[in-house]
Design an enzyme around this catalytic site. Structure first.
Site, mmCIF file in Angstrom:
data_model
loop_
_atom_site.group_PDB
_atom_site.id
_atom_site.type_symbol
_atom_site.label_atom_id
_atom_site.label_comp_id
_atom_site.label_asym_id
_atom_site.label_seq_id
_atom_site.Cartn_x
_atom_site.Cartn_y
_atom_site.Cartn_z
ATOM 1 N N ASP A 53 -27.807 -45.260 -7.537
ATOM 2 C CA ASP A 53 -26.846 -46.103 -8.236
ATOM 3 C C ASP A 53 -26.928 -45.710 -9.709
ATOM 4 O O ASP A 53 -27.883 -45.061 -10.154
ATOM 5 C CB ASP A 53 -27.146 -47.591 -8.035
HETATM 6 C C1 BGC Z 1 -22.585 -50.271 -9.002
HETATM 7 C C2 BGC Z 1 -22.173 -49.344 -7.874
HETATM 8 C C3 BGC Z 1 -21.064 -48.447 -8.328
HETATM 9 C C4 BGC Z 1 -21.490 -47.707 -9.567
HETATM 10 C C5 BGC Z 1 -20.417 -46.787 -10.114
HETATM 11 C C6 BGC Z 1 -22.862 -49.501 -10.261
HETATM 12 O O1 BGC Z 1 -23.074 -50.369 -11.323
HETATM 13 O O2 BGC Z 1 -23.718 -50.999 -8.612
HETATM 14 O O3 BGC Z 1 -21.772 -50.089 -6.757
HETATM 15 O O4 BGC Z 1 -20.707 -47.570 -7.301
HETATM 16 O O5 BGC Z 1 -21.808 -48.655 -10.574
HETATM 17 O O6 BGC Z 1 -19.366 -47.502 -10.624
#
Ligand code: BGC
Length: 757
Positions: free
Chosen positions: A296
């Site tokens: 993530d």
């Molecule tokens: C979120 C993810 C997301 C990523 C990219 C993160 O803060 O937890 O679910 O895919 O950002 O936007």
């Protein structure tokens, strides 16, 4: 990608080619690559000149070396091996860091990523003017209990991603819903591992049917937003395997996602993105997962993550350090991290790119049939909204409703959607955006429910007030034949809700309107179950969740009876907060992070580190309610229809394999779909959802339903023997309308069975 028929190769490029030739020759006696080279029809040479993959931005021509990795007849593993043999160390490091330019020299294109499960997202309009078809919340997909709908809506989103030039979709969310205060539940499917696993898996399969990669996330135990970058879930292996890990396992088996996104939080003290148990032992070991693990965004905390199972650091350089480049190099040099770890990770990423079809047919911009896609969004909304209450069959509204009062919820503008990275700007844009923090906004868009209701009841006089003036709203309701009240609660990524109340004075508004007109219908647009102290005073309640860009039309369809509701709750709807396993959301009372913690845990650290212990262990959701004897307001699986269904002729066979067969009949006057559910309990255990079906039946029509048990659902995980085991004994089988409304019970003897993890 542009190609030139007459390649011109400069000296520097020739040198690169010579190096590659040398590398390959070096491998020839031992590597499988050599055999591939012999069979590959195109000799190693510069064949084309391609422009760098950032499509037109770079004017520098790149020689593309054609090698066996571009041979579609070879296996993804063989192609990855061949490509790696030709790659420089720097190129491998770029792949580890999710380089936005791919390996252009080898014809391995850039692969662009985008969020998420609910559509091709555009948080805060960062991609200026980019719109996409906005599906309902995943929670609504969970409410549909419809695996085919999950596939269809996934396929629609995947096709929009590809046609918008994206090759990796950062969806679907498969965390279990544990607490109705958690802000991101609208991105998740249910509290049950089987329901979540099946629907997430089918949605992923739909996404990937477009030859792109889907990313299941957030692995694992990221069940709340408060402290997501600092908390640690303390959980034993048995509980992990029987709850959220089982949801991911089933989803991965069904959907085979190309990537898995590890989460921000820690599990038993170790960050999920460097958690050897989760990533290496369970995911890649026990489950035999062949795709790659990406982090993530901002969830990497060490170079050792690479050895523990993280393959790709994604999200640019927002971690505390450059763990997979600057920090990695000295460790590779002194041998504390073996070079083979780089190769293993790069191999996984490349084999997945080859297997997905992204290298052979990179996504290119194409026309999107937004009309057809909006129909998919509407079908999804209609299949998942849950009619919670319908006293005296006040719904569907008949032609006798000549004066209709529509109140509140910005129903004149559009429907509410959840905020954060999954936010889709629907085709047509938003009608209202209220800033929250950073790019996160509370946004309303899609077909306004008011307009859709006007269209559905052309002969009626329909008036709208926004509900801010409670007396005016009650007055309007008093003068109407029926009052339709829209109540809302916004949720978003990065925050949880302090409580389960609707807030914003809406309970008072509903009380006043219900007092003024006994024919009041409440339509809820929420990302979670909410407290409804007024529930017994309004005859009808429809849970529309966040219903996507055609949500307004779907709501009007259900109110008017054009659509027979068939959604069922994928979560238990508590009556009171004190029924939940934890009185307050963990971490809500923990002090804000200090500078030291922010330095160590990264910019997302909002609190001082804390632990989460779930007292329910494997008894998540409805099982907790059964264990504690608490009566929810509406049980898991609950959902009303405008027709009625009878279940009979139950036949259960046990032994090694548990099979349940019964007949369902639509005994009402209308066609409709139902969700007959089968629950199973081990001797002395709480019951679990064993299976379900979603038949569409004409009035009077019958069908036989057969449900076979997955041994992991009826059994338990034995962390000592490292196996699932079904203990022998008498099992209880219920066929039920929901977890609280059993139609018939049967008992069956099961023999011992063991299954690998
Ligand atoms: C979120 C993810 C997301 C990523 C990219 C993160 O803060 O937890 O679910 O895919 O950002 O936007």
């Amino acid at each position: 990608m542009k190609s030139s028929p007459a390649p011109r190769v400069c000296k520097g490029q020739v040198r690169i080619l010579q190096t590659i030739v040398r590398q390959w020759r070096g491998l020839s006696s031992t590597s499988a690559v050599a055999a591939m080279l012999l069979t590959f029809p195109v000799p190693l040479q510069a064949q084309d000149i391609l422009y760098a993959q950032d499509q037109g931005k770079s004017t520098e021509a790149t020689v593309v070396v054609r090698g066996p990795w571009l041979n579609r007849r070879l296996s993804p593993d063989a192609r990855a091996d061949a490509a790696m043999a030709a790659m420089t160390h720097q190129e491998k490091i770029a792949v580890l860091n999710a380089s936005p330019i791919g390996v252009p020299r080898l014809g391995i294109p850039a692969v662009k990523e985008t969020d998420a499960s609910l559509g091709v997202a555009n948080i805060g309009n960062m991609r200026k003017g980019f719109v996409a078809t906005a599906l309902p919340a995943s929670l609504l997909l969970g409410s549909s209990w419809d695996a085919d709908l999950a596939f269809r809506s996934g396929a629609m989103v995947g096709s929009e991603a590809r046609a918008s030039g994206f090759g990796i979709l950062l969806g679907g969310g498969a965390n279990l819903i544990r607490d109705p205060r958690a802000g991101r539940n609208f991105e998740y499917i249910s509290e049950d591992p089987l329901l979540t696993g099946v629907l997430a898996g089918r949605s992923i399969a739909g996404i990937q049917s477009n030859k792109i990669i889907s990313t299941i996330k957030h692995f694992a135990f990221n069940n709340q937003e408060t402290g997501r970058a600092v908390y640690s879930v303390a959980m034993d292996e048995k509980t992990m395997r029987e709850t959220e890990l089982l949801a991911f396992q089933i989803a991965i088996e069904i959907g085979k996602p190309g990537s898995v996104m590890c989460s921000y939080n820690r599990v038993n003290g170790v960050y999920a993105c460097e958690n050897k148990f989760l990533l290496t032992d369970v995911l890649k070991g026990d489950w035999g997962y062949r795709g790659f693990v990406m982090s993530d965004w901002g969830a990497v905390h060490s170079t050792e993550a690479l050895v523990n199972g993280l393959d790709q650091k994604s999200g640019g350089n927002i971690d505390t350090k450059l763990f997979f480049s600057k920090e990695l190099e000295p460790k590779l040099a002194d041998g504390s991290i073996p070079r083979s770890a780089v190769d293993t990770a790069v191999h996984r990423i490349l084999r997945t790119l080859f297997a997905s079809g992204l290298v052979d047919s990179p996504p290119t911009r194409a026309e999107i049939d937004y009309g057809a896609h909006a129909d998919v969004a509407q079908a999804a909304a209609e299949g998942g909204m849950v009619l919670l209450r319908n006293e005296g069959n006040v719904l569907p509204l008949t032609g006798a409703a000549k004066r209709i009062a529509v109140i509140g919820g910005h129903a004149d503008l559009g429907v509410l959607s959840g905020g954060g990275s999954s936010q889709v700007i629907p085709v047509g844009g938003f009608a209202l955006e209220i800033p929250h923090k950073g790019p996160i906004r509370r946004s309303y868009g899609g077909t306004p429910p008011l307009a859709a209701i006007r269209e559905a009841f052309p002969g009626a006089q329909i008036d709208y007030v926004d509900g801010k003036d409670v007396a005016a709203a009650a007055d309007l309701a008093r003068r109407a034949d029926v009052a339709i009240l829209f109540a809302e609660k916004w949720s978003n990524e990065s925050d949880d809700n302090a409580d389960m109340s609707l807030g914003e004075g809406q309970d008072d508004l509903i009380d006043a309107v219900a007092g003024a007109n006994p024919r009041s219908v409440v339509v809820l647009e929420t990302g979670n179950p909410v407290l409804m102290p007024w529930a017994s005073r309004v005859p009808a309640i429809l849970a529309a969740w966040y219903p996507g860009q055609r949500g307004g039309a779907a709501i009007a369809g259900i109110l008017s009876g054009r659509v027979n509701p068939s959604g069922h709750l994928p979560v238990t709807w508590p009556a009171r907060v004190d029924q939940l396993p934890l009185p307050a959301l963990p971490g809500s009372d923990v002090p804000r992070a200090n500078a030291e913690v922010r330095k160590a845990f990264g910019f997302q650290a909002d609190r001082m580190p804390f632990d989460i212990k779930y007292p329910e262990s494997s008894d998540v959701g409805y099982r907790w309610f059964e264990r504690t004897g608490a009566q929810p307001l509406y049980p898991f699986g609950h959902g009303l229809s405008y027709t009625a269904f009878r279940y009979d002729k139950l036949k259960v066979t046990g032994g090694r394999q548990l099979t349940v067969r019964f007949r369902i009949t639509n005994v009402g006057q209308r066609d409709g779909a139902d969700v007959p559910q089968v629950y199973v309990a081990q001797p002395g255990g709480t019951k679990r959802l064993m299976g379900w079906s979603k038949p569409h039946l004409k009035a009077g029509q019958s069908r036989t339903i057969t449900v076979t048990a997955d041994p992991r659902i009826i059994g338990e995980y034995d962390a000592t023997s490292h196996k699932w085991s079904v203990p022998p004994g008498q099992y209880t089988i219920d066929i039920a309308h929901d977890a609280g409304s059993v139609v018939e019970t049967s008992h069956v003897a099961m023999s011992r069975r063991e299954v690998r993890p």
